[in-house]
Enzyme design. Sequence first.
Site, PDB file in Angstrom:
ATOM      1  N   ASP A  72       0.431   8.220   4.060  1.00  0.00           N
ATOM      2  CA  ASP A  72      -0.906   8.066   3.486  1.00  0.00           C
ATOM      3  C   ASP A  72      -1.866   7.483   4.545  1.00  0.00           C
ATOM      4  O   ASP A  72      -1.481   6.572   5.289  1.00  0.00           O
ATOM      5  CB  ASP A  72      -0.748   7.091   2.299  1.00  0.00           C
ATOM      6  CG  ASP A  72      -1.950   7.031   1.395  1.00  0.00           C
ATOM      7  OD1 ASP A  72      -2.670   8.029   1.279  1.00  0.00           O
ATOM      8  OD2 ASP A  72      -2.152   5.952   0.776  1.00  0.00           O
ATOM      9  N   ASP A  88      -6.517  10.836   8.120  1.00  0.00           N
ATOM     10  CA  ASP A  88      -7.785  10.330   7.598  1.00  0.00           C
ATOM     11  C   ASP A  88      -8.794  10.201   8.733  1.00  0.00           C
ATOM     12  O   ASP A  88      -8.865   9.189   9.413  1.00  0.00           O
ATOM     13  CB  ASP A  88      -7.550   8.976   6.912  1.00  0.00           C
ATOM     14  CG  ASP A  88      -8.841   8.380   6.369  1.00  0.00           C
ATOM     15  OD1 ASP A  88      -9.899   9.026   6.518  1.00  0.00           O
ATOM     16  OD2 ASP A  88      -8.787   7.270   5.808  1.00  0.00           O
ATOM     17  N   HIS A  97      -8.092  10.144  -4.556  1.00  0.00           N
ATOM     18  CA  HIS A  97      -7.684   8.820  -4.070  1.00  0.00           C
ATOM     19  C   HIS A  97      -8.300   7.791  -5.011  1.00  0.00           C
ATOM     20  O   HIS A  97      -9.242   8.088  -5.732  1.00  0.00           O
ATOM     21  CB  HIS A  97      -8.221   8.595  -2.649  1.00  0.00           C
ATOM     22  CG  HIS A  97      -7.349   9.208  -1.601  1.00  0.00           C
ATOM     23  ND1 HIS A  97      -6.617   8.454  -0.711  1.00  0.00           N
ATOM     24  CD2 HIS A  97      -7.081  10.494  -1.307  1.00  0.00           C
ATOM     25  CE1 HIS A  97      -5.941   9.264   0.086  1.00  0.00           C
ATOM     26  NE2 HIS A  97      -6.204  10.512  -0.248  1.00  0.00           N
ATOM     27  N   THR A 143      -3.273   0.148  -6.009  1.00  0.00           N
ATOM     28  CA  THR A 143      -3.626  -1.196  -6.501  1.00  0.00           C
ATOM     29  C   THR A 143      -2.880  -1.584  -7.777  1.00  0.00           C
ATOM     30  O   THR A 143      -2.355  -2.694  -7.888  1.00  0.00           O
ATOM     31  CB  THR A 143      -5.141  -1.283  -6.753  1.00  0.00           C
ATOM     32  OG1 THR A 143      -5.814  -0.847  -5.573  1.00  0.00           O
ATOM     33  CG2 THR A 143      -5.575  -2.695  -7.086  1.00  0.00           C
TER      34      THR A 143
HETATM   35  P1  13P Z   1      -5.955   2.644  -5.394  1.00  0.00           P
HETATM   36  O1  13P Z   1      -5.438   1.468  -4.682  1.00  0.00           O
HETATM   37  O2  13P Z   1      -7.359   2.459  -5.856  1.00  0.00           O
HETATM   38  O3  13P Z   1      -5.054   3.077  -6.495  1.00  0.00           O
HETATM   39  O4  13P Z   1      -6.007   3.850  -4.361  1.00  0.00           O
HETATM   40  C1  13P Z   1      -4.811   4.290  -3.781  1.00  0.00           C
HETATM   41  C2  13P Z   1      -5.003   5.404  -2.814  1.00  0.00           C
HETATM   42  O5  13P Z   1      -5.932   6.158  -2.904  1.00  0.00           O
HETATM   43  C3  13P Z   1      -3.991   5.550  -1.747  1.00  0.00           C
HETATM   44  O6  13P Z   1      -4.302   6.560  -0.861  1.00  0.00           O
END
Ligand code: 13P
Length: 279
Positions: free
Chosen positions: A79, A101, A208, A233
């Site tokens: 990621d 990214d 995301h 999160t």
């Molecule tokens: P959140 O932490 O808002 O769930 O986003 C996670 C994310 O997009 C990881 O690439």
Amino acid sequence: MELDQILKKAKREKWAIGQFSFSTIEQLKGIIGAAKKLSAPVILGTSEKESKFLGLEETIAQVRILENKMGLKLFLHLDHGKDLNYIKRAVDLGFDSVHFDGSELPFKENLKLTKEIVNYGHKKDVLVEGELGYLRGESRLFQRKKITIKKEDLTKPEQAQEFVEKTKIDLLAPAIGNVHGIYPEMPELDFERLKEINQKTDAFLVLHGGSGLSRDEIKKAIKSGIQKININTELRLVWRESLQKILKTSKEIKPYIILPQVSQAIEKKAEEYIKLFGS
Ligand code: 13P
């Protein structure tokens, strides 16, 4: 079934696969537990910083061992990769997909480097996710912070079309008002923009910043063209809160007694999302 087949199926049948972030074994076990319980496909997401804790080699080894043991197909995803060499290492090690990214870079530079990763990844059948537009925030809970989205941050559908056509990415992460993290007031998603991006490109679309969004918003996003939803999160919060509760309410010191309870809590949260995503 391979990941692109699953994404195609999700697109056809209008559901989304969850990408759940982890950096530790108890998180990994929780997510996999949910996948096993519901017989659902999941993507295990780990960023550069997250994967550096276990180590990239250790991460993939652990995932493949658990995959064999549980009799499950698991997809491992890098990621928010920003370091080209690190992303290429993940490709070489056998990650199923990688995210470059380049969203902070000027359009042309983002395009050039994304293309480089696509060329590298596709040689080894690794799917590549690209990102366009400015996605604000950080994966944590903000108690007071106000977050404002500027229109110029959002992905322009025409530019998304050019980006997908020229880079040949498999997945696109657009900025449609989504943010990383949870805020007292979550910004609104621009569903019309999402629909337009969906019409103009043939890449799978990724949302995301799935944490903090309402059930209705998530359902509407899937209807409007999203096939993969990233959650970090919410799982980090469950990790912290469950651990804190155990440490506060008992004198237990054995990690192998404490951490399975954390995994259980994560499993429950991941299950809720899998059901909501329809996967
Ligand atoms: P959140 O932490 O808002 O769930 O986003 C996670 C994310 O997009 C990881 O690439």
